[in-house]
Design a protein around this motif. Sequence first.
Motif, mmCIF file in Angstrom:
data_model
loop_
_atom_site.group_PDB
_atom_site.id
_atom_site.type_symbol
_atom_site.label_atom_id
_atom_site.label_comp_id
_atom_site.label_asym_id
_atom_site.label_seq_id
_atom_site.Cartn_x
_atom_site.Cartn_y
_atom_site.Cartn_z
ATOM 1 N N UNK A 1 -13.939 -8.937 22.969
ATOM 2 C CA UNK A 1 -12.765 -8.094 22.760
ATOM 3 C C UNK A 1 -11.979 -8.550 21.542
ATOM 4 N N UNK A 2 -11.861 -9.869 21.351
ATOM 5 C CA UNK A 2 -11.143 -10.384 20.189
ATOM 6 C C UNK A 2 -11.851 -9.976 18.906
ATOM 7 N N UNK A 3 -13.182 -10.150 18.857
ATOM 8 C CA UNK A 3 -13.921 -9.791 17.658
ATOM 9 C C UNK A 3 -13.826 -8.317 17.344
ATOM 10 N N UNK A 4 -13.879 -7.475 18.386
ATOM 11 C CA UNK A 4 -13.783 -6.035 18.191
ATOM 12 C C UNK A 4 -12.409 -5.652 17.647
ATOM 13 N N UNK A 5 -11.369 -6.268 18.159
ATOM 14 C CA UNK A 5 -10.021 -5.991 17.668
ATOM 15 C C UNK A 5 -9.841 -6.445 16.229
ATOM 16 N N UNK A 6 -10.460 -7.555 15.875
ATOM 17 C CA UNK A 6 -10.400 -8.025 14.487
ATOM 18 C C UNK A 6 -11.027 -6.995 13.551
ATOM 19 N N UNK A 7 -12.176 -6.461 13.933
ATOM 20 C CA UNK A 7 -12.838 -5.445 13.108
ATOM 21 C C UNK A 7 -11.974 -4.193 12.997
ATOM 22 N N UNK A 8 -11.344 -3.826 14.084
ATOM 23 C CA UNK A 8 -10.480 -2.650 14.054
ATOM 24 C C UNK A 8 -9.307 -2.851 13.106
ATOM 25 N N UNK A 9 -8.771 -4.053 13.061
ATOM 26 C CA UNK A 9 -7.670 -4.332 12.123
ATOM 27 C C UNK A 9 -8.145 -4.208 10.675
ATOM 28 N N UNK A 10 -9.369 -4.625 10.409
ATOM 29 C CA UNK A 10 -9.905 -4.487 9.049
ATOM 30 C C UNK A 10 -10.064 -3.025 8.660
ATOM 31 N N UNK A 11 -10.632 -2.225 9.563
ATOM 32 C CA UNK A 11 -10.863 -0.823 9.224
ATOM 33 C C UNK A 11 -9.538 -0.069 9.129
ATOM 34 N N UNK A 12 -8.546 -0.448 9.912
ATOM 35 C CA UNK A 12 -7.223 0.168 9.791
ATOM 36 C C UNK A 12 -6.593 -0.142 8.434
ATOM 37 N N UNK A 13 -6.817 -1.352 7.947
ATOM 38 C CA UNK A 13 -6.310 -1.712 6.618
ATOM 39 C C UNK A 13 -7.013 -0.893 5.547
ATOM 40 N N UNK A 14 -8.319 -0.709 5.694
ATOM 41 C CA UNK A 14 -9.061 0.110 4.728
ATOM 42 C C UNK A 14 -8.560 1.555 4.738
ATOM 43 N N UNK A 15 -8.282 2.093 5.924
ATOM 44 C CA UNK A 15 -7.760 3.465 6.019
ATOM 45 C C UNK A 15 -6.399 3.552 5.333
ATOM 46 N N UNK A 16 -5.575 2.543 5.507
ATOM 47 C CA UNK A 16 -4.273 2.532 4.822
ATOM 48 C C UNK A 16 -4.444 2.573 3.308
ATOM 49 N N UNK A 17 -5.401 1.817 2.798
ATOM 50 C CA UNK A 17 -5.601 1.757 1.343
ATOM 51 C C UNK A 17 -6.187 3.058 0.783
ATOM 52 N N UNK A 18 -6.696 3.944 1.656
ATOM 53 C CA UNK A 18 -7.160 5.250 1.181
ATOM 54 C C UNK A 18 -6.036 6.064 0.563
ATOM 55 N N UNK A 19 -4.802 5.732 0.898
ATOM 56 C CA UNK A 19 -3.654 6.468 0.376
ATOM 57 C C UNK A 19 -3.191 5.949 -0.978
ATOM 58 N N UNK A 20 -3.878 4.956 -1.503
ATOM 59 C CA UNK A 20 -3.449 4.380 -2.774
ATOM 60 C C UNK A 20 -3.613 5.389 -3.914
ATOM 61 N N UNK A 21 -2.794 5.256 -4.934
ATOM 62 C CA UNK A 21 -2.833 6.174 -6.067
ATOM 63 C C UNK A 21 -4.021 5.917 -6.993
ATOM 64 N N UNK A 22 -4.562 4.704 -6.970
ATOM 65 C CA UNK A 22 -5.624 4.337 -7.899
ATOM 66 C C UNK A 22 -6.996 4.683 -7.321
ATOM 67 N N UNK A 23 -7.801 5.382 -8.100
ATOM 68 C CA UNK A 23 -9.097 5.854 -7.626
ATOM 69 C C UNK A 23 -10.034 4.716 -7.250
ATOM 70 N N UNK A 24 -10.024 3.626 -8.021
ATOM 71 C CA UNK A 24 -10.932 2.516 -7.718
ATOM 72 C C UNK A 24 -10.617 1.906 -6.361
ATOM 73 N N UNK A 25 -9.334 1.824 -6.027
ATOM 74 C CA UNK A 25 -8.945 1.281 -4.726
ATOM 75 C C UNK A 25 -9.415 2.212 -3.613
ATOM 76 N N UNK A 26 -9.265 3.520 -3.817
ATOM 77 C CA UNK A 26 -9.691 4.494 -2.811
ATOM 78 C C UNK A 26 -11.196 4.419 -2.591
ATOM 79 N N UNK A 27 -11.968 4.345 -3.673
ATOM 80 C CA UNK A 27 -13.425 4.266 -3.552
ATOM 81 C C UNK A 27 -13.855 2.993 -2.822
ATOM 82 N N UNK A 28 -13.227 1.875 -3.158
ATOM 83 C CA UNK A 28 -13.553 0.624 -2.469
ATOM 84 C C UNK A 28 -13.174 0.697 -0.998
ATOM 85 N N UNK A 29 -12.089 1.378 -0.687
ATOM 86 C CA UNK A 29 -11.662 1.517 0.708
ATOM 87 C C UNK A 29 -12.614 2.417 1.480
ATOM 88 N N UNK A 30 -13.112 3.478 0.839
ATOM 89 C CA UNK A 30 -14.113 4.325 1.480
ATOM 90 C C UNK A 30 -15.337 3.503 1.852
#
Length: 331
Positions: free
Chosen positions: A106-135
């Motif tokens: 459960x701890x490991x799964x929650x850690x992964x979820x926190x990472x993917x939530x951070x990536x989803x947040x970075x999808x809103x960035x104005x810079x295209x390179x950041x968005x592509x890396x987040x995708x």
Amino acid sequence: MRNFMLPVSCRDRLQVQIPCTQGLDAIVQFTNTDKLHQKLLYLQCIPAAATSTKYDDNVDVLLPLLEELGHDEDQPEEVKLEIAAQLPALGRILHDQQQSSDCEPEDGSNHLLRLVNLAVHLLEDEEERVVLASQTAVLEIAPWLDHTQLHGILLPSLDRLMLCPEHEIRSAVTQLYAHLGPALLSSSEGTLAQNADAIQGVLMQHVLDQAEDMDFQVRREVAIGLAVLGATLPAEGHHNSLLGAYVTLCSDRVWAVRKACADILPEIAKLANAETRETQLLPVFDKFCEDVSHWVQTSALQQLGPFISTLEAHHIPQTCHSYSRLGSHRR
């Protein structure tokens, strides 16, 4: 405008010599420095630090550190790009650790979820390179989430982004809807048939919902996504709604959308039965050959051979006749 699809290399950034290990205190200190070079250097050390003997203690420090930096709107593009670029590697480490006896699942799964939530947040960035890396980060980490996290947390988070007024964000999320199909198929829970239904019932509907978006770049991504998502569908019966949306987009008022449809005509033809190819896709090809846009006509010309290969023999002369009319229009 994004002219290529994922996955994409995220290494277009400052190249520095990375120490194989660094003390946790040093990483925390230098990721909070104002010196960009040092901050980037120590961000690149985070995956190595997560593999140290004090795994649990280090992860409890590193994850909040990444989240704090990733949510700081004042961080420069290079820092946010480096954070997004490190997420897949850190996700792999967390996933591998989750499979070991030293970590509660459960701890490991929650850690992964926190990472993917951070990536989803970075999808809103104005810079295209950041968005592509987040995708890329979302697509690489998503297969390690469980069924509940995929359907109950990740997809609703992407749904909320589709309400954003910026068409760049909606385009990026539409791309993810299409490319998450393989991630759902490889999900650790549920049978293959159940996951295939999820693709049909959830992802395809999300993609189809954007077919009438007011921005042509989103509709263009829908057209491209239909071919990507269609390739993962297990049965011909699932293709009816996909083919209907495709034929509609082929008459879009913007030439770039029609060109995207012409580019993927052979892939769509492979999803259709012989009757559909005859009654719907052959007329579409004829229209492409007579399109007012030079670029749509050129794409139809380029796809002629692959498209013909999907047809029954008695339809080939008709298609070649359309091709000959295209040639006469271009002279």
